[in-house]
Design a protein around this motif. Structure first.
Motif, PDB file in Angstrom:
ATOM      1  N   LYS A   1       0.868  -1.181  -0.203  1.00  0.00           N
ATOM      2  CA  LYS A   1       0.014   0.007   0.050  1.00  0.00           C
ATOM      3  C   LYS A   1       0.726   1.171  -0.044  1.00  0.00           C
ATOM      4  O   LYS A   1       0.737   2.041  -0.627  1.00  0.00           O
ATOM      5  N   VAL A   2       1.742   1.290   0.976  1.00  0.00           N
ATOM      6  CA  VAL A   2       2.737   2.304   0.951  1.00  0.00           C
ATOM      7  C   VAL A   2       3.408   2.691  -0.164  1.00  0.00           C
ATOM      8  O   VAL A   2       3.549   3.880  -0.878  1.00  0.00           O
ATOM      9  N   LEU A   3       3.813   1.517  -0.819  1.00  0.00           N
ATOM     10  CA  LEU A   3       4.723   1.606  -2.012  1.00  0.00           C
ATOM     11  C   LEU A   3       3.871   1.969  -3.291  1.00  0.00           C
ATOM     12  O   LEU A   3       4.110   2.691  -4.083  1.00  0.00           O
ATOM     13  N   ALA A   4       2.474   1.482  -3.529  1.00  0.00           N
ATOM     14  CA  ALA A   4       1.570   1.938  -4.662  1.00  0.00           C
ATOM     15  C   ALA A   4       1.355   3.484  -4.336  1.00  0.00           C
ATOM     16  O   ALA A   4       1.037   4.191  -5.344  1.00  0.00           O
TER      17      ALA A   4
ATOM     18  N   GLY B   1       2.992   5.891  -3.028  1.00  0.00           N
ATOM     19  CA  GLY B   1       4.263   6.751  -3.124  1.00  0.00           C
ATOM     20  C   GLY B   1       4.106   6.827  -4.838  1.00  0.00           C
ATOM     21  O   GLY B   1       4.303   7.720  -5.509  1.00  0.00           O
ATOM     22  N   TYR B   2       3.999   5.774  -5.602  1.00  0.00           N
ATOM     23  CA  TYR B   2       4.192   5.457  -7.026  1.00  0.00           C
ATOM     24  C   TYR B   2       2.936   6.429  -7.682  1.00  0.00           C
ATOM     25  O   TYR B   2       3.418   7.131  -8.661  1.00  0.00           O
ATOM     26  N   VAL B   3       1.857   6.141  -7.398  1.00  0.00           N
ATOM     27  CA  VAL B   3       0.725   7.011  -7.807  1.00  0.00           C
ATOM     28  C   VAL B   3       0.896   8.573  -7.709  1.00  0.00           C
ATOM     29  O   VAL B   3       0.984   9.255  -8.675  1.00  0.00           O
ATOM     30  N   ASP B   4       1.209   8.769  -6.518  1.00  0.00           N
ATOM     31  CA  ASP B   4       1.485  10.294  -6.295  1.00  0.00           C
ATOM     32  C   ASP B   4       2.591  10.933  -7.200  1.00  0.00           C
ATOM     33  O   ASP B   4       2.375  11.900  -7.787  1.00  0.00           O
ATOM     34  N   GLU B   5       3.917  10.153  -7.271  1.00  0.00           N
ATOM     35  CA  GLU B   5       4.916  10.448  -8.148  1.00  0.00           C
ATOM     36  C   GLU B   5       4.696  10.647  -9.569  1.00  0.00           C
ATOM     37  O   GLU B   5       4.853  11.571 -10.204  1.00  0.00           O
ATOM     38  N   ALA B   6       3.884   9.401 -10.120  1.00  0.00           N
ATOM     39  CA  ALA B   6       3.345   9.444 -11.570  1.00  0.00           C
ATOM     40  C   ALA B   6       2.526  10.754 -11.711  1.00  0.00           C
ATOM     41  O   ALA B   6       2.553  11.405 -12.908  1.00  0.00           O
ATOM     42  N   VAL B   7       1.745  11.099 -11.022  1.00  0.00           N
ATOM     43  CA  VAL B   7       0.830  12.249 -11.228  1.00  0.00           C
ATOM     44  C   VAL B   7       1.577  13.553 -10.972  1.00  0.00           C
ATOM     45  O   VAL B   7       1.247  14.225 -11.883  1.00  0.00           O
ATOM     46  N   THR B   8       2.011  13.785 -10.007  1.00  0.00           N
ATOM     47  CA  THR B   8       2.575  15.088  -9.766  1.00  0.00           C
ATOM     48  C   THR B   8       3.684  15.390 -10.475  1.00  0.00           C
ATOM     49  O   THR B   8       4.236  16.642 -10.641  1.00  0.00           O
ATOM     50  N   SER B   9       4.483  14.352 -11.188  1.00  0.00           N
ATOM     51  CA  SER B   9       5.836  14.505 -11.972  1.00  0.00           C
ATOM     52  C   SER B   9       5.461  14.584 -13.370  1.00  0.00           C
ATOM     53  O   SER B   9       6.362  15.039 -14.042  1.00  0.00           O
ATOM     54  N   ALA B  10       4.239  14.557 -13.660  1.00  0.00           N
ATOM     55  CA  ALA B  10       3.901  14.605 -15.192  1.00  0.00           C
ATOM     56  C   ALA B  10       3.913  15.885 -15.989  1.00  0.00           C
ATOM     57  O   ALA B  10       3.549  16.877 -15.158  1.00  0.00           O
ATOM     58  N   LYS B  11       4.732  16.182 -17.001  1.00  0.00           N
ATOM     59  CA  LYS B  11       4.890  17.271 -17.569  1.00  0.00           C
ATOM     60  C   LYS B  11       3.826  17.598 -18.587  1.00  0.00           C
ATOM     61  O   LYS B  11       3.770  16.878 -19.604  1.00  0.00           O
ATOM     62  N   ILE B  12       2.994  18.648 -18.135  1.00  0.00           N
ATOM     63  CA  ILE B  12       1.880  18.994 -18.950  1.00  0.00           C
ATOM     64  C   ILE B  12       2.264  20.083 -19.923  1.00  0.00           C
ATOM     65  O   ILE B  12       2.483  21.070 -19.529  1.00  0.00           O
ATOM     66  N   PRO B  13       1.966  19.800 -21.234  1.00  0.00           N
ATOM     67  CA  PRO B  13       2.597  20.858 -22.361  1.00  0.00           C
ATOM     68  C   PRO B  13       1.513  21.832 -22.423  1.00  0.00           C
ATOM     69  O   PRO B  13       0.572  21.644 -22.249  1.00  0.00           O
TER      70      PRO B  13
ATOM     71  N   VAL C   1      -3.436  -4.043  -6.755  1.00  0.00           N
ATOM     72  CA  VAL C   1      -3.891  -2.909  -5.623  1.00  0.00           C
ATOM     73  C   VAL C   1      -4.814  -1.986  -6.551  1.00  0.00           C
ATOM     74  O   VAL C   1      -4.459  -1.564  -7.872  1.00  0.00           O
ATOM     75  N   THR C   2      -5.879  -1.606  -6.141  1.00  0.00           N
ATOM     76  CA  THR C   2      -6.832  -0.877  -6.828  1.00  0.00           C
ATOM     77  C   THR C   2      -6.995   0.454  -5.990  1.00  0.00           C
ATOM     78  O   THR C   2      -6.939   0.439  -4.795  1.00  0.00           O
TER      79      THR C   2
ATOM     80  N   GLN D   1      11.274  -2.964  -9.522  1.00  0.00           N
ATOM     81  CA  GLN D   1      12.278  -3.177  -8.657  1.00  0.00           C
ATOM     82  C   GLN D   1      12.041  -2.852  -7.444  1.00  0.00           C
ATOM     83  O   GLN D   1      12.319  -3.738  -6.292  1.00  0.00           O
ATOM     84  N   LYS D   2      11.069  -1.894  -6.942  1.00  0.00           N
ATOM     85  CA  LYS D   2      10.711  -1.385  -5.466  1.00  0.00           C
ATOM     86  C   LYS D   2       9.885  -2.924  -5.061  1.00  0.00           C
ATOM     87  O   LYS D   2       9.988  -3.278  -3.971  1.00  0.00           O
ATOM     88  N   MET D   3       8.983  -3.288  -5.757  1.00  0.00           N
ATOM     89  CA  MET D   3       7.954  -4.352  -5.575  1.00  0.00           C
ATOM     90  C   MET D   3       8.814  -5.728  -5.400  1.00  0.00           C
ATOM     91  O   MET D   3       8.706  -6.540  -4.265  1.00  0.00           O
ATOM     92  N   SER D   4       9.916  -5.929  -5.948  1.00  0.00           N
ATOM     93  CA  SER D   4      10.854  -6.848  -5.780  1.00  0.00           C
ATOM     94  C   SER D   4      11.571  -6.930  -4.498  1.00  0.00           C
ATOM     95  O   SER D   4      11.535  -8.094  -3.810  1.00  0.00           O
ATOM     96  N   GLU D   5      11.931  -5.659  -4.154  1.00  0.00           N
ATOM     97  CA  GLU D   5      12.909  -5.647  -2.964  1.00  0.00           C
ATOM     98  C   GLU D   5      11.756  -5.721  -1.779  1.00  0.00           C
ATOM     99  O   GLU D   5      12.263  -6.339  -0.744  1.00  0.00           O
ATOM    100  N   VAL D   6      10.665  -5.544  -1.811  1.00  0.00           N
ATOM    101  CA  VAL D   6       9.746  -5.756  -0.703  1.00  0.00           C
ATOM    102  C   VAL D   6       9.291  -7.221  -0.386  1.00  0.00           C
ATOM    103  O   VAL D   6       9.445  -7.776   0.365  1.00  0.00           O
TER     104      VAL D   6
END
Length: 217
Positions: free
Chosen positions: A11-14, A16-28, A66-67, A178-183
Motif C-alpha cells: 500500500k505504501v509503495l503504491a 508513493g508510486y501513484v503520487d509521483e506519477a501524477v505530480t511529476s507529469a509534464k503537461i505541455p 492494488v486498486t 524493482q521496488k516491489m521485488s525488494e519488498v
C-alpha cells in the motif's frame, strides 16, 4: 492468508508510486482552434494529490492487485488566453484553477520464485484513469464567455493530463518492479528465517510422520 506487513508495504509503495506519477507529469501547453477563434492554456501542473490508505484495496490471488479509487488532486493556477474572431470580437487572458476528481488506478504483479529460490515479482502492470476535472476561472474580463470556454478547458485538460500521466506511469513501471521485488524479497527472507527459527525451537518437527514435513519444504 494475507500477510498484513506485506499488504501494508504494498500500500505504501503504491501510494508513493501513484503520487509521483501524477505530480511529476509534464503537461505541455494546450492550443486549440474553434469556429469562433483560438485559445491557449499554459502552466498546467498538478501540485498535490490527495491519496490515503483508505483509497487503496489490495487483493491477493494468483497475482497481487492494488486498486486505487476516489483520489483527488489540486492544480497550481494556470493561464489561459483566447482570441475570439467572430462578432463580437474580443481577446482576453486570465487565471484559472482546477481540481481533479475521481482518479483511479490499478497496479498488478505476480509473485514468482527466482533462480535462488527467493520470492520476487514479475509481469508488473499499471493503469491510471481520470474521472473528471473541475475548472474555475479566477480572473478575466469577459466572464459571460467562460461557460463556453470551461467546457472546452475541462475536456482538453483532462485528456492531456491523463495522456501525460500515463506516459509517466509507463516509463516508471521498471522502477516500480524493482521496488516491489525488494519488498517481496524482504518478505521471503523473513518467512525463511521464521521457518528456521520454528524448526530450531521445535515448533516444526521435521521428523513428524503426519505429513508436516511436506508443509515446510
Amino acid at each position: 492468508e494475507q500477510n498484513p506487513e506485506f499488504v501494508q508495504e504494498v500500500k505504501v509503495l503504491a501510494m508513493g508510486y501513484v503520487d509521483e506519477a501524477v505530480t511529476s507529469a509534464k503537461i505541455p501547453t494546450i492550443k486549440g482552434t474553434k469556429e469562433w477563434g483560438t485559445y491557449q492554456i499554459e502552466g498546467i501542473h498538478i501540485k498535490k494529490l490527495h491519496i490515503t490508505e483508505d483509497s487503496l484495496d489490495v487483493s491477493i490471488t494468483k497475482q497481487v492487485t492494488v486498486t486505487v479509487s476516489q483520489v483527488s488532486a489540486d492544480f497550481d493556477e494556470f493561464t489561459f488566453l483566447y482570441d475570439k474572431t467572430t462578432f463580437p470580437k474580443m481577446e482576453d487572458t486570465g487565471q484559472a484553477s482546477a481540481q481533479l476528481v475521481d482518479l483511479s488506478a490499478t497496479i498488478s504483479f505476480e509473485i514468482v520464485v527466482d533462480g535462488e529460490g527467493m520470492l520476487t515479482v514479475d509481469n508488473v502492470k499499471a493503469t491510471i484513469k481520470i474521472g473528471a476535472l473541475d475548472v474555475q476561472v479566477k480572473a478575466g474580463n469577459h466572464k459571460w464567455l467562460y461557460n463556453k470556454l470551461l467546457k472546452i478547458f475541462n475536456e482538453r485538460i483532462k485528456n492531456t493530463v491523463e495522456r501525460e500521466v500515463r506516459k509517466t506511469v509507463d516509463k516508471s513501471v521498471t522502477a516500480l518492479k524493482q521496488k516491489m521485488s525488494e519488498v517481496t524479497s524482504v518478505l521471503s527472507k523473513k518467512m525463511a528465517d521464521a521457518k528456521v527459527a520454528a524448526i530450531n525451537d521445535g515448533a516444526l518437527d521435521v521428523d513428524d510422520d503426519d505429513g508436516d514435513e511436506d508443509a515446510i519444504e
